[in-house]
Design a protein around this motif. Structure first.
Motif, PDB file in Angstrom:
ATOM      1  N   ILE A  16     -69.002  28.444 -20.587  1.00 53.88           N
ATOM      2  CA  ILE A  16     -70.061  29.356 -20.138  1.00 53.88           C
ATOM      3  C   ILE A  16     -70.920  28.621 -19.121  1.00 53.88           C
ATOM      4  N   ALA A  18     -74.292  28.970 -16.596  1.00 53.32           N
ATOM      5  CA  ALA A  18     -75.501  29.797 -16.430  1.00 53.32           C
ATOM      6  C   ALA A  18     -76.388  29.220 -15.336  1.00 53.32           C
ATOM      7  N   ALA A  22     -81.136  32.487 -15.551  1.00 54.45           N
ATOM      8  CA  ALA A  22     -80.625  33.309 -16.665  1.00 54.45           C
ATOM      9  C   ALA A  22     -81.626  33.228 -17.819  1.00 54.45           C
ATOM     10  N   VAL A  26     -79.619  32.315 -23.189  1.00 54.15           N
ATOM     11  CA  VAL A  26     -78.287  32.176 -22.580  1.00 54.15           C
ATOM     12  C   VAL A  26     -78.125  30.757 -22.009  1.00 54.15           C
ATOM     13  N   CYS A  54     -72.819  33.370 -15.974  1.00 54.70           N
ATOM     14  CA  CYS A  54     -74.072  34.115 -16.154  1.00 54.70           C
ATOM     15  C   CYS A  54     -74.987  33.859 -14.963  1.00 54.70           C
ATOM     16  N   VAL A  74     -67.867  38.125 -15.919  1.00 56.10           N
ATOM     17  CA  VAL A  74     -69.322  38.172 -15.805  1.00 56.10           C
ATOM     18  C   VAL A  74     -69.864  39.114 -16.882  1.00 56.10           C
ATOM     19  N   PRO A  75     -70.969  38.734 -17.526  1.00 55.90           N
ATOM     20  CA  PRO A  75     -71.494  39.572 -18.613  1.00 55.90           C
ATOM     21  C   PRO A  75     -71.860  40.974 -18.143  1.00 55.90           C
ATOM     22  N   ASN A 261     -77.956  39.119 -17.934  1.00 53.67           N
ATOM     23  CA  ASN A 261     -77.081  38.217 -18.680  1.00 53.67           C
ATOM     24  C   ASN A 261     -77.690  37.947 -20.060  1.00 53.67           C
ATOM     25  N   VAL A 266     -72.924  38.524 -23.176  1.00 52.43           N
ATOM     26  CA  VAL A 266     -72.039  37.350 -23.158  1.00 52.43           C
ATOM     27  C   VAL A 266     -71.027  37.466 -24.298  1.00 52.43           C
TER      28      VAL A 266
END
Ligand code: 13P
Ligand code: SF4
Length: 299
Positions: A16, A18, A22, A26, A54, A74-75, A261, A266
């Motif tokens: 993941i 970010a 974000a 997250v 994210c 992508v979320p 995000n 997620v």
């Protein structure tokens, strides 16, 4: 939810990523948190086959362009950067016709279609270095007039032509808002992102990318700072410096798209493996050139 995400991430061997804007929960569960440049660089170097990115759409797209073999999710597909689109169709061709040695320098905050028409990409952390390194005298800097204007000041030997685009979040900060914070906190240093308007940059002690701001605050002996950028950076600033104080302009600058995000989104994208970033091979190959040139010149 955090435990479920961690477990799924492990099972699927996913990473993941970010951005510092974000939401903080997250950032907390991410494997890599960074500015635009570092995220693109680490994604390219990582061996993860599945990446959940994210940020906003140009960031996920950049990873897909750099690493076509990876599955990039992508979320939220609607998280976009308003500035990424702010170049009038036809203007790049007009500029190329006007200057025969023109280099089109494209801030990474741009669509893949704009990257395709550009010679080199830059981020806020390497724009000055890269423009300096180019052999061209005439530079058309797209889309951000504020980062472009900042670069022009640092590289006076070049003719930097600005495009009238900007980040609506950073451009909304006013000198009055900043002066109010300076009045309230006279000992604070002002750390600013170069997407802010010139009157904000003039009142600043340091100008740099999100990662630059975070590193400056960590290394500074000062213990109070006014931060002129999106408030998401506060999470990392507080983590690094629990005894320092950070103030934002009022209202706190917030990029709503970055806040799409969420932990829920997620988890959902990790479960379903939907929201896959797709870039056609024709566009990818064209957009790859300026991104690769950036990575090479930024070394
Ligand atoms: P950074 O590259 O400094 O993280 O900036 C990205 C961005 O979107 C700024 O608004
Ligand atoms: Fe784009 Fe501005 Fe949001 Fe950054 S803060 S992603 S430049 S809209």
């Amino acid at each position: 939810m955090k435990e479920k995400i961690k477990q799924l991430k492990k099972e699927k061997n996913a990473m993941i990523f970010a951005h510092f804007y974000a939401p903080s929960d997250v950032q907390e569960i991410a494997d890599c948190v960074g500015d635009s440049f570092n995220l693109a660089k680490v994604a390219k170097e990582s061996d993860a086959k599945l990446i959940v990115f994210c940020g906003v759409s140009f960031m996920g797209e950049s990873v897909k362009i750099l690493c076509p073999e990876k599955k990039v999710l992508v979320p939220d597909m609607t998280a976009d950067c308003a500035m990424a689109h702010m170049v009038r169709p036809g203007v790049i061709e007009e500029m190329r016709a006007k200057y025969d040695d023109l280099a089109v320098v494209c801030y990474i905050n741009s669509t893949a279609a704009l990257k395709c028409q550009s010679d080199v990409c830059v981020t806020s952390s390497n724009a000055v270095k890269i423009v300096k390194a180019l052999p061209n005298k005439n530079i058309f800097f797209i889309p951000d007039r504020n980062l472009g204007g900042y670069v022009a000041k640092q590289v006076p030997e070049k003719n930097v032509i600005l495009n009238d685009g900007c980040c609506p979040i950073h451009a909304a900060l006013t000198a009055e808002q900043l002066l109010e914070q300076k009045r309230l906190h006279p000992n604070a240093l002002v750390l600013t992102h170069p997407e802010c308007e010139p009157q904000i940059l003039e009142l600043s002690d340091y100008i740099g990318s999100t990662a630059g701001i975070i590193s400056y605050a960590k290394n500074s002996a000062n213990d109070e700072f006014i931060i002129c950028t999106e408030y998401g950076v506060e999470y990392q600033l507080m983590l690094d410096n629990p005894n320092k104080r950070f103030y934002f302009t009022n209202p706190r600058p917030c990029c709503q798209d970055m806040k799409f995000n969420t932990l829920e989104s997620v988890l959902s994208v990790l479960e379903k493996e939907n929201n896959v970033v797709e870039v056609s091979e024709e566009i990818r190959l064209k957009a790859l050139k300026p991104l690769d040139k950036m990575l090479e010149l930024a070394k």
